[in-house]
Motif scaffolding. Structure first.
Motif, PDB file in Angstrom:
ATOM      1  N   GLY A  40     -19.918 -30.812  14.833  1.00  0.00           N
ATOM      2  CA  GLY A  40     -21.307 -30.385  14.705  1.00  0.00           C
ATOM      3  C   GLY A  40     -22.062 -30.579  16.012  1.00  0.00           C
ATOM      4  N   ASP A  41     -21.367 -30.417  17.117  1.00  0.00           N
ATOM      5  CA  ASP A  41     -21.922 -30.638  18.454  1.00  0.00           C
ATOM      6  C   ASP A  41     -22.713 -29.406  18.899  1.00  0.00           C
ATOM      7  OD1 ASP A  41     -22.436 -31.096  21.145  1.00  0.00           O
ATOM      8  OD2 ASP A  41     -20.402 -31.775  21.596  1.00  0.00           O
ATOM      9  N   ILE A  42     -23.951 -29.353  18.475  1.00  0.00           N
ATOM     10  CA  ILE A  42     -24.817 -28.209  18.732  1.00  0.00           C
ATOM     11  C   ILE A  42     -25.019 -27.977  20.223  1.00  0.00           C
ATOM     12  CG2 ILE A  42     -27.202 -27.391  18.489  1.00  0.00           C
ATOM     13  CD1 ILE A  42     -27.128 -28.738  15.658  1.00  0.00           C
ATOM     14  N   GLU A  43     -25.220 -29.032  20.973  1.00  0.00           N
ATOM     15  CA  GLU A  43     -25.475 -28.902  22.413  1.00  0.00           C
ATOM     16  C   GLU A  43     -24.320 -28.185  23.117  1.00  0.00           C
ATOM     17  OE1 GLU A  43     -26.179 -31.731  26.304  1.00  0.00           O
ATOM     18  OE2 GLU A  43     -26.677 -32.538  24.345  1.00  0.00           O
ATOM     19  N   THR A  44     -23.100 -28.552  22.782  1.00  0.00           N
ATOM     20  CA  THR A  44     -21.938 -27.907  23.413  1.00  0.00           C
ATOM     21  C   THR A  44     -21.841 -26.446  23.007  1.00  0.00           C
ATOM     22  OG1 THR A  44     -20.744 -29.982  23.598  1.00  0.00           O
ATOM     23  CG2 THR A  44     -19.415 -27.977  23.611  1.00  0.00           C
ATOM     24  N   GLU A  76     -15.236 -27.571   5.196  1.00  0.00           N
ATOM     25  CA  GLU A  76     -14.360 -27.988   4.095  1.00  0.00           C
ATOM     26  C   GLU A  76     -14.111 -29.493   4.083  1.00  0.00           C
ATOM     27  OE1 GLU A  76     -10.737 -25.752   4.129  1.00  0.00           O
ATOM     28  OE2 GLU A  76     -11.808 -23.838   4.253  1.00  0.00           O
ATOM     29  N   GLU A  77     -13.950 -30.098   5.254  1.00  0.00           N
ATOM     30  CA  GLU A  77     -13.559 -31.508   5.313  1.00  0.00           C
ATOM     31  C   GLU A  77     -14.440 -32.363   6.220  1.00  0.00           C
ATOM     32  OE1 GLU A  77     -10.992 -33.184   3.803  1.00  0.00           O
ATOM     33  OE2 GLU A  77     -10.154 -31.447   2.777  1.00  0.00           O
ATOM     34  N   GLN A  78     -14.810 -31.837   7.362  1.00  0.00           N
ATOM     35  CA  GLN A  78     -15.364 -32.682   8.398  1.00  0.00           C
ATOM     36  C   GLN A  78     -16.877 -32.608   8.559  1.00  0.00           C
ATOM     37  OE1 GLN A  78     -13.124 -32.844  12.046  1.00  0.00           O
ATOM     38  NE2 GLN A  78     -11.416 -31.844  11.056  1.00  0.00           N
ATOM     39  N   LEU A  79     -17.403 -31.418   8.626  1.00  0.00           N
ATOM     40  CA  LEU A  79     -18.825 -31.251   8.911  1.00  0.00           C
ATOM     41  C   LEU A  79     -19.600 -31.152   7.602  1.00  0.00           C
ATOM     42  CD1 LEU A  79     -20.990 -30.954  11.059  1.00  0.00           C
ATOM     43  CD2 LEU A  79     -20.528 -28.501  11.104  1.00  0.00           C
ATOM     44  N   GLU A  83     -28.085 -29.695   7.819  1.00  0.00           N
ATOM     45  CA  GLU A  83     -29.023 -29.234   8.853  1.00  0.00           C
ATOM     46  C   GLU A  83     -28.256 -28.665  10.047  1.00  0.00           C
ATOM     47  OE1 GLU A  83     -32.201 -31.881  10.035  1.00  0.00           O
ATOM     48  OE2 GLU A  83     -32.358 -32.650   7.989  1.00  0.00           O
ATOM     49  N   LYS A  84     -27.205 -29.357  10.467  1.00  0.00           N
ATOM     50  CA  LYS A  84     -26.388 -28.865  11.577  1.00  0.00           C
ATOM     51  C   LYS A  84     -25.684 -27.567  11.191  1.00  0.00           C
ATOM     52  CE  LYS A  84     -25.490 -33.129  14.076  1.00  0.00           C
ATOM     53  NZ  LYS A  84     -24.457 -33.958  14.711  1.00  0.00           N
ATOM     54  N   LEU A  88     -26.212 -24.118  13.178  1.00  0.00           N
ATOM     55  CA  LEU A  88     -25.063 -23.453  13.796  1.00  0.00           C
ATOM     56  C   LEU A  88     -24.884 -22.042  13.243  1.00  0.00           C
ATOM     57  CD1 LEU A  88     -22.625 -26.482  13.954  1.00  0.00           C
ATOM     58  CD2 LEU A  88     -23.509 -25.190  15.925  1.00  0.00           C
ATOM     59  N   GLU A  89     -25.027 -21.876  11.939  1.00  0.00           N
ATOM     60  CA  GLU A  89     -24.928 -20.538  11.355  1.00  0.00           C
ATOM     61  C   GLU A  89     -26.007 -19.621  11.919  1.00  0.00           C
ATOM     62  OE1 GLU A  89     -24.963 -21.323   7.143  1.00  0.00           O
ATOM     63  OE2 GLU A  89     -22.776 -21.373   7.062  1.00  0.00           O
ATOM     64  N   LYS A  90     -27.193 -20.160  12.125  1.00  0.00           N
ATOM     65  CA  LYS A  90     -28.301 -19.364  12.673  1.00  0.00           C
ATOM     66  C   LYS A  90     -27.994 -18.901  14.093  1.00  0.00           C
ATOM     67  CE  LYS A  90     -33.166 -19.631  13.879  1.00  0.00           C
ATOM     68  NZ  LYS A  90     -34.340 -20.490  14.016  1.00  0.00           N
TER      69      LYS A  90
END
Length: 103
Positions: A40-44, A76-79, A83-84, A88-90
């Motif tokens: 969920g690393d939005i910045e990267t 499915e498992e990790q994220l 909100e993230k 990310l979808e947006k």
């Protein structure tokens, strides 16, 4: 471009590739997934999008499509941070670019 020839590059990537495949087989794709989307690393991801848009915009739709598919696996498992996930979808264009795969 990285300063080594193709043969050296292939040989040096071999353990990484084999380890990744082994993890997918032993665990599952969703548990073996690593990288900024799994975290969920939005910045990267924003840096990736910016860089692609500046250097090779013709690949932006391709990147976003793959990233959305990867995001669906990460959920499915990790994220689990909704909100993230929503953000990310947006920035990746939501689900309008990619249908969920049945594979």
């Amino acid at each position: 471009q990285a300063g080594i020839d193709k043969e050296q590059a292939s040989k040096s990537l071999e353990p990484l590739i084999l380890g990744s495949v082994e993890n997918v087989i032993k665990l599952s794709p969703s548990k073996a997934l690593t990288g900024p989307l799994a975290r969920g690393d939005i910045e990267t991801i924003e840096k990736h999008l910016d860089s692609i848009e500046k250097s090779c915009p013709e690949y932006l739709v391709f990147y976003k499509s793959l990233a959305l598919e990867t995001l669906s696996i990460a959920k499915e498992e990790q994220l689990k941070n909704q909100e993230k996930i929503n953000y990310l979808e947006k920035i990746l264009g939501g689900n309008k670019n990619v249908k969920k795969s049945n594979c």
